[in-house]
Scaffold this motif. Structure first.
Motif, short mmCIF file in Angstrom:
data_model
loop_
_atom_site.label_atom_id
_atom_site.label_comp_id
_atom_site.label_asym_id
_atom_site.label_seq_id
_atom_site.Cartn_x
_atom_site.Cartn_y
_atom_site.Cartn_z
N ASP A 20 0.82 -1.21 0.00
CA ASP A 20 0.00 0.00 0.00
C ASP A 20 0.86 1.27 0.00
OD1 ASP A 20 -1.70 2.15 0.66
OD2 ASP A 20 -2.98 0.89 1.91
N GLU A 21 0.88 1.97 -1.14
CA GLU A 21 1.68 3.19 -1.27
C GLU A 21 1.16 4.32 -0.41
OE1 GLU A 21 2.77 4.42 -5.25
OE2 GLU A 21 2.65 2.34 -5.92
N ARG A 22 -0.14 4.40 -0.26
CA ARG A 22 -0.72 5.46 0.58
C ARG A 22 -0.29 5.27 2.04
NH1 ARG A 22 -6.64 5.98 -0.31
NH2 ARG A 22 -6.18 7.76 -1.62
N ALA A 23 -0.27 4.03 2.49
CA ALA A 23 0.18 3.75 3.87
C ALA A 23 1.64 4.14 4.04
CB ALA A 23 -0.03 2.27 4.19
N PHE A 24 2.47 3.80 3.04
CA PHE A 24 3.89 4.17 3.12
C PHE A 24 4.04 5.69 3.14
CE2 PHE A 24 8.10 5.16 1.61
CZ PHE A 24 8.89 4.31 2.37
N ARG A 25 3.31 6.36 2.28
CA ARG A 25 3.38 7.83 2.22
C ARG A 25 2.99 8.44 3.56
NH1 ARG A 25 -0.33 9.08 -1.69
NH2 ARG A 25 0.88 7.68 -2.94
N THR A 26 1.97 7.88 4.21
CA THR A 26 1.55 8.39 5.51
C THR A 26 2.66 8.22 6.54
OG1 THR A 26 -0.77 7.92 5.02
CG2 THR A 26 -0.18 8.16 7.35
N LEU A 27 3.28 7.03 6.57
CA LEU A 27 4.39 6.81 7.50
C LEU A 27 5.54 7.76 7.19
CD1 LEU A 27 4.67 2.93 7.79
CD2 LEU A 27 3.88 4.54 9.53
N TYR A 28 5.84 7.91 5.92
CA TYR A 28 6.94 8.78 5.50
C TYR A 28 6.68 10.22 5.97
CZ TYR A 28 10.44 10.91 2.47
OH TYR A 28 11.51 11.61 2.01
N GLN A 29 5.49 10.71 5.74
CA GLN A 29 5.17 12.08 6.15
C GLN A 29 5.15 12.23 7.67
OE1 GLN A 29 1.47 12.56 4.03
NE2 GLN A 29 2.50 13.25 2.16
N ARG A 30 4.79 11.19 8.36
CA ARG A 30 4.71 11.23 9.82
C ARG A 30 6.09 11.24 10.46
NH1 ARG A 30 0.87 6.70 12.02
NH2 ARG A 30 -0.64 8.13 11.12
N HIS A 31 7.03 10.47 9.92
CA HIS A 31 8.32 10.27 10.60
C HIS A 31 9.51 10.99 9.98
CE1 HIS A 31 6.70 7.38 13.43
NE2 HIS A 31 6.02 6.84 12.43
N THR A 32 9.40 11.40 8.74
CA THR A 32 10.55 12.03 8.08
C THR A 32 10.99 13.34 8.72
OG1 THR A 32 10.15 10.89 6.00
CG2 THR A 32 11.41 12.94 5.88
N PRO A 33 10.08 14.21 9.15
CA PRO A 33 10.58 15.45 9.78
C PRO A 33 11.50 15.19 10.97
CG PRO A 33 8.27 15.68 9.23
CD PRO A 33 8.62 14.24 9.00
N MET A 34 11.15 14.22 11.83
CA MET A 34 11.99 13.89 12.97
C MET A 34 13.32 13.30 12.50
SD MET A 34 13.15 10.89 14.66
CE MET A 34 11.97 9.69 14.12
N ALA A 57 17.80 5.56 5.20
CA ALA A 57 17.11 4.95 6.34
C ALA A 57 15.75 4.40 5.90
CB ALA A 57 16.93 5.97 7.46
N TRP A 58 15.04 5.14 5.07
CA TRP A 58 13.74 4.65 4.59
C TRP A 58 13.90 3.43 3.69
CZ3 TRP A 58 9.28 5.04 6.63
CH2 TRP A 58 8.93 6.17 7.37
N LEU A 59 14.93 3.43 2.85
CA LEU A 59 15.17 2.26 1.99
C LEU A 59 15.44 1.02 2.84
CD1 LEU A 59 17.38 3.74 -0.86
CD2 LEU A 59 15.00 2.98 -1.01
N ARG A 60 16.26 1.18 3.85
CA ARG A 60 16.56 0.05 4.74
C ARG A 60 15.32 -0.38 5.51
NH1 ARG A 60 22.19 2.57 6.74
NH2 ARG A 60 23.45 1.81 5.02
N ALA A 61 14.57 0.58 6.01
CA ALA A 61 13.37 0.25 6.79
C ALA A 61 12.35 -0.48 5.93
CB ALA A 61 12.75 1.53 7.37
N ALA A 62 12.16 -0.03 4.70
CA ALA A 62 11.15 -0.63 3.83
C ALA A 62 11.45 -2.11 3.58
CB ALA A 62 11.08 0.12 2.50
N THR A 63 12.72 -2.46 3.55
CA THR A 63 13.06 -3.87 3.32
C THR A 63 13.03 -4.68 4.61
OG1 THR A 63 15.43 -3.49 3.57
CG2 THR A 63 14.51 -3.29 1.35
N TRP A 77 12.57 2.87 16.23
CA TRP A 77 13.22 1.90 15.33
C TRP A 77 13.82 2.61 14.12
CZ3 TRP A 77 11.38 -0.27 10.49
CH2 TRP A 77 12.06 -1.42 10.08
N LEU A 78 13.06 3.52 13.53
CA LEU A 78 13.56 4.27 12.37
C LEU A 78 14.78 5.12 12.76
CD1 LEU A 78 10.14 5.43 10.85
CD2 LEU A 78 11.77 3.83 9.80
#
Length: 180
Positions: A20-34, A57-63, A77-78
Motif C-alpha cells: 500500500d503506497e498510501r500507507a507508506f506515504r503516511t508513514l513517510y510524512q509522519r516520521h521524516t521530519p523527525m 534509512a527509509w530504503l533500509r526500513a522498507a526492506t 526503530w527508524l
C-alpha cells in the motif's frame, strides 16, 4: 474534520500485505521530519548529507518492516536505522580525511574549541559523537533514556552519563565569561 490516520502498526501491516503506497506515504510524512532533524543535528548537514541519510534509512526500513517486532515505537526503530547510517557516514568522513577513528571512551573534550560567536547549534556540533547523540535524542527530540539506548545500542547508564557530560560541556562552553 479529517479522519485520523491509522496507527503505525496498521500502516506497516498494509504495506506488508499489499504494498500500500498510501500507507507508506503516511508513514513517510509522519516520521521524516523527525529523522531529518536528527540527521541534520548529528551531521551538521555537510553538503546536504542529511537528506541522503534519511532516504537511505527509509530504503533500509522498507526492506525490514517484516522483521520489526514492535518492542519499541516505529519512530524509535527508524531513528536507530538512521543512527547506523550517521555512524557509517562519520566513518567515511574520517577515512576520507585520513583520520584514525578514536574509540568513543578515548574522546577528550577540549576546554574551549569554539570562538566568541558561539551558538547552541555550533556547540552541539562540536561535542563528541556519543555526547551529541545523547543530547540530540534525549533533550532535543524528547526520547526517553530507554529509547536512546535502543536507538544507539548503548546501555542506559552509558546514555545517561553521556547526556550528563554533554550538558556539563555545553554549560561550560555557553556560560558567560567570568561566571562560575
Amino acid at each position: 474534520m479529517t479522519p485520523e490516520a491509522p496507527p503505525d502498526q496498521e500502516l506497516v501491516t498494509a504495506i506488508l500485505a499489499t504494498g500500500d503506497e498510501r500507507a507508506f506515504r503516511t508513514l513517510y510524512q509522519r516520521h521524516t521530519p523527525m529523522l531529518y532533524r536528527v540527521a541534520v543535528r548529528l551531521t551538521g548537514d555537510r553538503g546536504g548529507v542529511a537528506e541522503d541519510l534519511v532516504h537511505d534509512a527509509w530504503l533500509r526500513a522498507a526492506t525490514r518492516f517484516g522483521t520489526f517486532e514492535w518492542r519499541s515505537s516505529l519512530g524509535t526503530w527508524l531513528a536507530g536505522i538512521l543512527m547506523n547510517g550517521v555512524r557509517d557516514q562519520r566513518r567515511r568522513w574520517a577515512l576520507e580525511a585520513g583520520e584514525a577513528l578514536p574509540e568513543p571512551e578515548s574522546i577528550v573534550v577540549a576546554a574551549a574549541p569554539l570562538d566568541d560567536r558561539l551558538d547552541l547549534r555550533q556547540a552541539i556540533e562540536a561535542l563528541p559523537p556519543g555526547y551529541r547523540e545523547a543530547i540530540v535524542l534525549h533533550d532535543i527530540e524528547g526520547y526517553t533514556h530507554e529509547d536512546v539506548s535502543q536507538i544507539t545500542g548503548k546501555d542506559i547508564g552509558t546514555s545517561k552519563s553521556q547526556l550528563a557530560r554533554a550538558r556539563q560541556q555545553l554549560k561550560r562552553w555557553l556560560a558567560p565569561e567570568g561566571s562560575p
